[in-house]
Design an enzyme around this catalytic site. Structure first.
Site, PDB file in Angstrom:
ATOM      1  N   TYR A 176      -7.451   3.849  -0.489  1.00 48.21           N
ATOM      2  CA  TYR A 176      -8.776   3.280  -0.243  1.00 48.21           C
ATOM      3  C   TYR A 176      -8.858   2.648   1.152  1.00 48.21           C
ATOM      4  CZ  TYR A 176      -7.195  -1.546  -0.824  1.00 48.21           C
ATOM      5  OH  TYR A 176      -6.580  -2.756  -0.671  1.00 48.21           O
ATOM      6  N   HIS A 227     -13.501  -1.731   1.194  1.00 47.89           N
ATOM      7  CA  HIS A 227     -12.667  -2.884   1.515  1.00 47.89           C
ATOM      8  C   HIS A 227     -13.340  -4.123   0.926  1.00 47.89           C
ATOM      9  CE1 HIS A 227      -9.878  -5.537   3.288  1.00 47.89           C
ATOM     10  NE2 HIS A 227     -10.668  -5.990   4.245  1.00 47.89           N
ATOM     11  N   CYS A 244      -6.565  -5.254  -1.413  1.00 53.13           N
ATOM     12  CA  CYS A 244      -7.686  -6.054  -0.919  1.00 53.13           C
ATOM     13  C   CYS A 244      -8.491  -6.738  -2.019  1.00 53.13           C
ATOM     14  CB  CYS A 244      -8.588  -5.212  -0.037  1.00 53.13           C
ATOM     15  SG  CYS A 244      -9.556  -3.955  -0.901  1.00 53.13           S
ATOM     16  N   ASP A 265     -11.705 -13.012   5.262  1.00 54.73           N
ATOM     17  CA  ASP A 265     -10.900 -11.900   4.750  1.00 54.73           C
ATOM     18  C   ASP A 265      -9.432 -12.311   4.735  1.00 54.73           C
ATOM     19  OD1 ASP A 265      -9.830  -9.488   4.017  1.00 54.73           O
ATOM     20  OD2 ASP A 265     -10.840  -8.310   5.563  1.00 54.73           O
ATOM     21  N   TRP A 313       0.825  -1.204   0.000  1.00 58.68           N
ATOM     22  CA  TRP A 313       0.000   0.000   0.000  1.00 58.68           C
ATOM     23  C   TRP A 313       0.863   1.258   0.000  1.00 58.68           C
ATOM     24  CZ3 TRP A 313      -1.067  -4.548   2.374  1.00 58.68           C
ATOM     25  CH2 TRP A 313      -2.316  -5.128   2.139  1.00 58.68           C
TER      26      TRP A 313
END
Length: 800
Positions: free
Chosen positions: A617, A431, A372, A454, A336
């Site tokens: 994001y 997400h 993600c 997740d 990220w």
């Protein structure tokens, strides 16, 4: 009576004897019989056979040659079953029941994609030559033996082994017995057809079988000894979960949903903000060649014992941990930072196939890089490939709770300035995670169905970066004490945002809370269409309803800040941020409207502070001044071209705190894909990809990425620079390999402009087949000899 003796074994077949076949003699045997009588080698062979067959008559036999004796004539009254008939009878051999070792010559698993097994098990889409079956369901196979199978004296069973150390007690070494009646709850096989030396078995697997890659062998036992077939990788069997089987915990009732959540290999992933929902098509490719093997490699790489792979809860937790690279050198390395050197931009990927194949090919080296939606797309591929119904889910305004408070906390100083070193909680613009479908016998009744999982590494679960499966029912009712990780998911979708102000003594007081800020437009692809399906109601009750407030209070009572929920204070001033239409476009100035409303009968004075931030994001941001001219934000945008407006203020008369954050993104253009010519399997065609640069600056080092299942494998095109406001097009050629409705995906990446992509629907026809036309001339008549005969037809065939 005549006797024919012929060799049927190699000399190496020591001590193994054939059954004797009885038959009536034929006239043409006389000449052969005379030749046999004059042939001392045949005579000796017969005697050697007799020594093997009857040691009592010839106790000193040591010769290993084995022959078959056929009795071609029988005198009346001869009883072959009498012990005294052993030896000779009227000058000829009368022993008739010698056994041979029962060998396995070949195994036919009926495994091609067009054959019975693959069709009824819904595995005919897998591009594999192995037998792929679903547990809890029967399949058939043929075994060719060295001689006819005798059920009274012969025994046979199958053996299936998976893992490096298969053990019977752990059900990783399966012995499949031959039974008269199959039991649906256990392994078993039954002979349903026999043709000379071939037998057809129907085999049943229980709905609780361990899934995985099995090595198959066949073992036989007869009076002559034991035989075990050699392992042949072509006969390996892949066993999957079975959503079509009512006894399997992953059973899904709706056939339409099974088609979508198990068999659909192309989907849609949503991104953006709650006010500007974007979408991109994703190739899951769970049936592509080598993907099933790659998915099982992921499980193997985890180091977990295969004995646990019968439970989808365990499998999902392994997948959740292994798709990210943290802890265990999993599939994808998250990034990220904005610096993606040494790997691919996360926005470059359009599907899972290339990622999983690269990971498998490199023997477990993490693929760079993902975020993600990449994690979510690959999880869907792996779980669907293994037979677990799965979908990719996007939550907008998704909270990340870091202290198990079940709230999203914002800490401010006495001047209402954020205390960044304390503000570890965040709210991501969006997400992406996954829902998978299964029963949950490990939870109280009513918690089965969709489960959140997740793979994006955020917080550890039992010491490993993973999350789920967490029951959506438990999340909806605030039952955060139920496993696995229901509290974390609850905070993502339904936590309140609480603002804390530091006091003079260093303590913090709660000054404001926002109740409707987290968890909006939770989205997934609709069943059977490309529409967006809003599933927010599955995660929580309607915002502000009594049920929703009870769920929040129930959940937070298990958190670290349960005292945050005291009696609410009156509030008569509200603030709202809105934008026109679909919002600002990339390259244009952004305009937002801030509205303050006073619902009281008295005047109110408000001091309002505003700040605009460029957003990842994930909710991580860097500050900008309150200016939204393009010249000011053009060099600041990252990844999703997202911005966040923060408003903080206080009502002078009532000391009411006003606080809100508004996320929005700058819309990017699409790639336009136009097919050229007819799309047919095996025939070359072209597609034209067009793009217009919306920015008043040059796009540097542009890369296009094109792929489509059944159309062409992933391909990167290094285009170069694109001038400001310039329109460009590229033409790519491809040869379709699969017929039907296919999707061609394209994406474009460069540092100045990301999240640009497009999709085109292409219908591919099958290979053209040459049809020979035939014409017929019909001549009808009545028979002269029988006038009452009805009209008949005589066909005169002409082939053109």
């Amino acid at each position: 009576m005549t006797v024919e003796t012929r060799s049927i074994r190699e000399r190496s077949a020591v001590g193994r004897f054939p059954s004797v076949t009885l038959a009536i003699g034929e006239e043409n045997d006389e000449k052969k019989e005379e030749q046999d009588e004059n042939n001392p080698k045949q005579e000796n062979a017969c005697r050697r056979w007799l020594r093997k067959a009857c040691p009592c008559c010839c106790p000193h036999a040591h010769d290993d040659d084995v022959t078959e004796t056929i009795v071609t004539g029988i005198d009346e009254g001869f009883d072959s079953n009498r012990p005294e008939d052993c030896g000779t009878y009227d000058g000829f051999i009368a022993y008739v029941s010698t056994e041979l070792l029962l060998k396995v010559r070949s195994i036919d698993l009926v495994k091609s994609k067009s054959e019975e097994n693959r069709k009824v098990h819904h595995t005919d889409l897998y591009q594999s030559n192995n037998l792929i079956i679903r547990r809890g369901q029967k399949f058939v196979m043929w075994i060719t033996l060295s001689r006819p199978f005798n059920p009274t004296t012969d025994q046979l069973h199958l053996e299936l082994k998976t893992g490096s150390l298969p053990v019977v007690s752990k059900e990783t070494h399966v012995i499949v017995p031959l039974v008269k009646q199959l039991d649906q709850n256990s392994w078993g096989s039954r002979i349903i057809e026999q043709d000379s030396t071939k037998i057809k078995l129907m085999v049943n697997s229980p709905a609780t079988a361990v899934i995985g890659h099995y090595r198959l062998t066949v073992e036989t036992n007869s009076t002559s000894g034991q035989f075990v077939s050699e392992h042949n990788s072509a006969n390996d069997v892949y066993i999957l979960f079975n959503p079509w089987c009512e006894d399997d915990v992953v059973f899904l009732h709706s056939e339409e949903e099974r088609q979508e959540y198990v068999l659909n290999d192309v989907g849609i992933i949503y991104y953006g903000t709650m006010n500007q929902i974007g979408e991109r098509t994703w190739d899951y490719g769970q049936f592509d060649e080598g993907i099933l093997a790659a998915c099982l490699f992921v499980l193997e790489k985890s180091g977990t014992p295969p004995s646990g792979w019968a439970d989808p809860v365990n499998v999902v937790r392994v997948v959740s941990a292994m798709i990210n690279s943290v802890d265990d050198h999993g599939v994808i390395e998250g990034n990220w930072s904005g610096n993606y050197s040494g790997g691919s931009f996360p926005t470059m990927w359009s599907g899972s196939v290339e990622i999983l194949k690269e990971y498998h090919k490199n023997k477990g080296t993490p693929v760079k890089y993902g975020q993600c939606w990449v994690f979510g797309g690959v999880v869907t591929t792996v779980l669907r490939s293994l037979g677990i119904p799965c979908r990719t889910v996007t939550n907008f305004s998704s909270a990340h709770d870091t202290d198990v408070s079940l709230t999203t906390d914002v800490y401010l100083d006495n001047n209402l300035e954020p205390l960044e070193h304390l503000n570890s909680d965040s709210v991501w613009n969006f997400h992406v995670w996954n829902d998978c479908w299964m029963a949950r016998p490990d939870l109280p009744p009513g918690n089965g169905g969709w489960q959140a999982v997740d793979a994006t590494p955020q917080q550890t679960s039992q010491g490993t970066f993973r999350c789920g499966p967490a029951s959506l029912t438990a999340i909806r009712y605030g039952q955060v004490y139920l496993k696995h990780d229901a509290a974390f998911v609850f905070a993502e979708v339904n936590s309140d945002k609480i603002y804390w102000q530091r006091n003079v003594d260093g303590t913090f007081s709660q000054i404001y809370d926002e109740k409707n800020i987290v968890g909006h437009f939770i989205s997934t692809k609709a069943v059977g269409s490309d529409d967006r399906n809003d599933i927010t109601n599955l995660y929580k009750h309607p915002e502000g309803s009594e049920q929703e407030r009870i769920a929040v209070e129930t959940a937070c009572s298990y958190g670290t800040k349960a005292k945050a929920y005291s009696a609410p204070t009156a509030q008569d001033v509200s603030v709202h941020v809105t934008m026109e239409d679909d919002g600002p476009r990339m390259g244009d100035d952004a305009e937002l409207t801030i509205t303050l409303q006073n619902s009281s009968s008295e005047n109110r004075t408000v001091n309002l502070h505003s700040q605009v931030s460029v957003m990842y994001y994930t909710g991580v941001h860097k500050s900008l001044n309150w200016t939204l001219d393009y010249k000011d934000y053009k060099n600041q945008l990252i990844d999703q071209a997202a911005l966040m407006l923060t408003l903080l203020g206080r009502v002078v008369e009532t000391r009411q705190v006003l606080a809100t954050q508004f996320n929005f993104r700058l819309r990017t253009p699409d790639l336009i894909i136009n097919p050229i010519g007819k799309a047919a399997v095996g025939e070359k065609m072209a597609v034209k990809i067009s793009f217009t640069n919306p920015l008043p600056q040059v796009l540097k080092a542009v890369i296009f990425h094109v792929e489509g299942l059944g159309l062409l494998p992933p391909r990167k095109i290094n285009y170069g620079d694109i001038d400001s406001h310039a329109s460009v097009s590229i033409t790519e050629h491809l040869v379709p390999t699969l017929s039907g409705k296919r999707k061609l995906l394209a994406s474009m990446d460069c540092k100045q402009l990301t999240q640009v992509h497009g999709v085109s629907n292409i219908t591919v026809v099958g290979r053209a087949r040459i049809v020979r036309k035939r014409s017929f001339r019909y001549v009808t008549s009545r028979s002269e000899k029988n006038p009452t005969r009805p009209f008949g037809a005589e066909f005169l065939q002409n082939v053109e």
